[in-house]
Design a protein around this motif. Structure first.
Motif, short mmCIF file in Angstrom:
data_model
loop_
_atom_site.label_atom_id
_atom_site.label_comp_id
_atom_site.label_asym_id
_atom_site.label_seq_id
_atom_site.Cartn_x
_atom_site.Cartn_y
_atom_site.Cartn_z
N THR A 1 -29.03 13.03 -15.36
CA THR A 1 -27.96 13.57 -16.21
C THR A 1 -26.70 13.95 -15.45
O THR A 1 -25.62 14.02 -16.03
N HIS A 2 -26.85 14.22 -14.13
CA HIS A 2 -25.70 14.65 -13.32
C HIS A 2 -25.68 13.87 -12.01
O HIS A 2 -26.70 13.34 -11.57
N VAL A 3 -24.52 13.81 -11.40
CA VAL A 3 -24.38 13.14 -10.11
C VAL A 3 -25.28 13.83 -9.10
O VAL A 3 -25.23 15.06 -8.94
N SER A 4 -26.11 13.05 -8.43
CA SER A 4 -27.07 13.61 -7.49
C SER A 4 -26.35 14.34 -6.35
O SER A 4 -25.53 13.76 -5.64
N GLY A 5 -26.66 15.64 -6.19
CA GLY A 5 -26.03 16.44 -5.15
C GLY A 5 -24.72 17.08 -5.58
O GLY A 5 -24.18 17.91 -4.85
N TRP A 6 -24.22 16.71 -6.76
CA TRP A 6 -22.98 17.27 -7.31
C TRP A 6 -23.28 17.75 -8.73
O TRP A 6 -22.86 17.14 -9.71
N PRO A 7 -24.00 18.86 -8.87
CA PRO A 7 -24.49 19.29 -10.18
C PRO A 7 -23.42 19.67 -11.19
O PRO A 7 -23.72 19.80 -12.38
N ASP A 8 -22.20 19.84 -10.76
CA ASP A 8 -21.12 20.18 -11.69
C ASP A 8 -20.52 18.95 -12.36
O ASP A 8 -19.64 19.08 -13.22
N PHE A 9 -21.00 17.75 -11.98
CA PHE A 9 -20.42 16.52 -12.51
C PHE A 9 -21.46 15.75 -13.32
O PHE A 9 -22.40 15.18 -12.76
N PRO A 10 -21.29 15.69 -14.65
CA PRO A 10 -22.21 14.92 -15.48
C PRO A 10 -22.12 13.42 -15.13
O PRO A 10 -21.07 12.93 -14.71
N LEU A 11 -23.22 12.72 -15.32
CA LEU A 11 -23.23 11.28 -15.09
C LEU A 11 -22.37 10.59 -16.14
O LEU A 11 -22.41 10.96 -17.32
N PRO A 12 -21.56 9.61 -15.76
CA PRO A 12 -20.79 8.88 -16.77
C PRO A 12 -21.71 8.04 -17.63
O PRO A 12 -22.82 7.68 -17.22
N SER A 13 -21.28 7.71 -18.82
CA SER A 13 -22.05 6.83 -19.69
C SER A 13 -21.94 5.38 -19.19
O SER A 13 -21.02 5.03 -18.43
N ILE A 14 -22.88 4.55 -19.61
CA ILE A 14 -22.82 3.13 -19.25
C ILE A 14 -21.54 2.50 -19.78
O ILE A 14 -20.89 1.71 -19.10
#
Length: 337
Positions: free
Chosen positions: A256-269
């Motif tokens: 759900t989030h950038v690995s190692g950067w928990p304040d940044f949600p993963l972008p959608s496809i």
């Protein structure tokens, strides 16, 4: 390009790593070249398991190991102090050492002295060739596909390796082009793209994938993510220099989030597809997405198939887990281009 020759079999060094994300080099080698691995070696506290036999340095040498391959990396690619003692012991026991971390083995005086004294070899994989050009943006002959991720360490390399393998079975001329230390160690050559000075990243990508036959595909391993707060820059340069005719979006189910950067949600496809096209059109107006590759290791088979079917329906593209279900549909789409 860098060509790497190291003596097999290998002992994979995992330090005291507890997070599998940072042991992707070791895992990649263990998954794609298990026949070259005699085992794995940890420092106290390490818990990452590659499925290899746990060995001491001495036991590994007795089993015929020739090279200690550093299979893990910290953020920033340093060599922790507690590694040095173990690496020196490996040299003393007769092992060569190969590493792809940003900090060079050849910059560690204690290791250099020991290797010279003992006649051992230190191999730094993450060193780009000299005199790389600035990118030209000029169209090259041949065809290219780039794997593009929603994040780091989720399957771009595995996707590229598996796709190149399946294209070969389909009698499609193709070459896997490694852009990171793990891919270079697996294939024996490539371009450590994240170690290239920023101005020359696109040019390095052009060197990696030169002119070729009109029906030949270069399957280029992606790096980072076009949305990554730390590594976006290298991803953009690689995309522009690769000039891909096609790309595959790679992601991980459940992340759900950038690995190692928990304040940044993963972008959608969808966001990744659009950004890749918007940027990629600068050097190849015909760029298109041909599929979605998903690491579904957190799901059982039924859940994975349902998840992939939903992605395919949502985006109108073939979606698969290359390691569980293969890439036949995406390979067929590439062959048809």
């Amino acid at each position: 390009m860098n060509k790497v020759e190291i003596s097999a079999p290998y002992l994979i060094f995992l330090g005291s790593e507890t997070n599998p994300t940072y042991a992707k080099t070791g895992k990649g080698i263990a998954d794609w070249q298990p026949e070259k691995c005699v085992g794995q070696f940890h420092l106290p506290g390490g818990t990452v398991d590659l499925g290899l036999t746990e060995l001491s340095l001495k036991e590994a040498v007795e089993k015929g190991a020739k090279t200690l391959v550093v299979g893990t990396a910290t953020i920033g690619g340093g060599i922790p102090e507690d590694w040095i003692t173990a690496l020196k012991e490996a040299l003393e026991l007769g092992l060569d050492i190969a590493a792809g971390v940003h900090t060079k083995l050849s910059d560690q005086p204690e290791l250099v002295e020991a290797a010279k004294r003992l006649g051992r070899t230190l191999t730094d994989v993450r060193v780009p060739p000299k005199s790389l050009p600035v990118g030209t943006g000029k169209k090259r002959t041949g065809k290219r596909l780039l794997t593009v991720g929603t994040d780091c360490a989720l399957g771009k390399k595995y996707t590229a390796l598996q796709l190149a393998k399946e294209l070969e079975v389909m009698s499609v001329k193709s070459t896997f082009r490694a852009t990171g230390q793990t891919g270079i160690l697996i294939s024996g050559e490539g371009m450590p793209i994240d170690a290239v000075v920023a101005d020359f990243v696109s040019g390095a990508a052009e060197v990696l994938s030169p002119d070729n036959d009109s029906d030949h595909w270069d399957i280029i391993e992606g790096q980072g993510s076009l949305h990554h707060p730390g590594y976006m820059a290298v991803s953009v340069g690689l995309l522009l220099g690769s000039q891909p005719d096609a790309f595959v979006v790679c992601t991980e189910a459940g992340r759900t989030h950038v690995s190692g950067w928990p304040d940044f949600p993963l972008p959608s496809i969808a966001e990744v597809i659009q950004r890749a096209i918007d940027i990629g059109r600068r050097t190849n107006p015909a760029i298109q997405c041909v599929g979605i590759s998903v690491n579904t290791s957190s799901l059982d088979d039924a859940e994975a198939k349902e998840y992939l079917a939903q992605l395919a329906k949502e985006h109108g593209l073939p979606a698969t887990d290359p390691m569980r279900f293969g890439m036949a549909e995406i390979a067929a789409a590439v062959k048809a281009l």
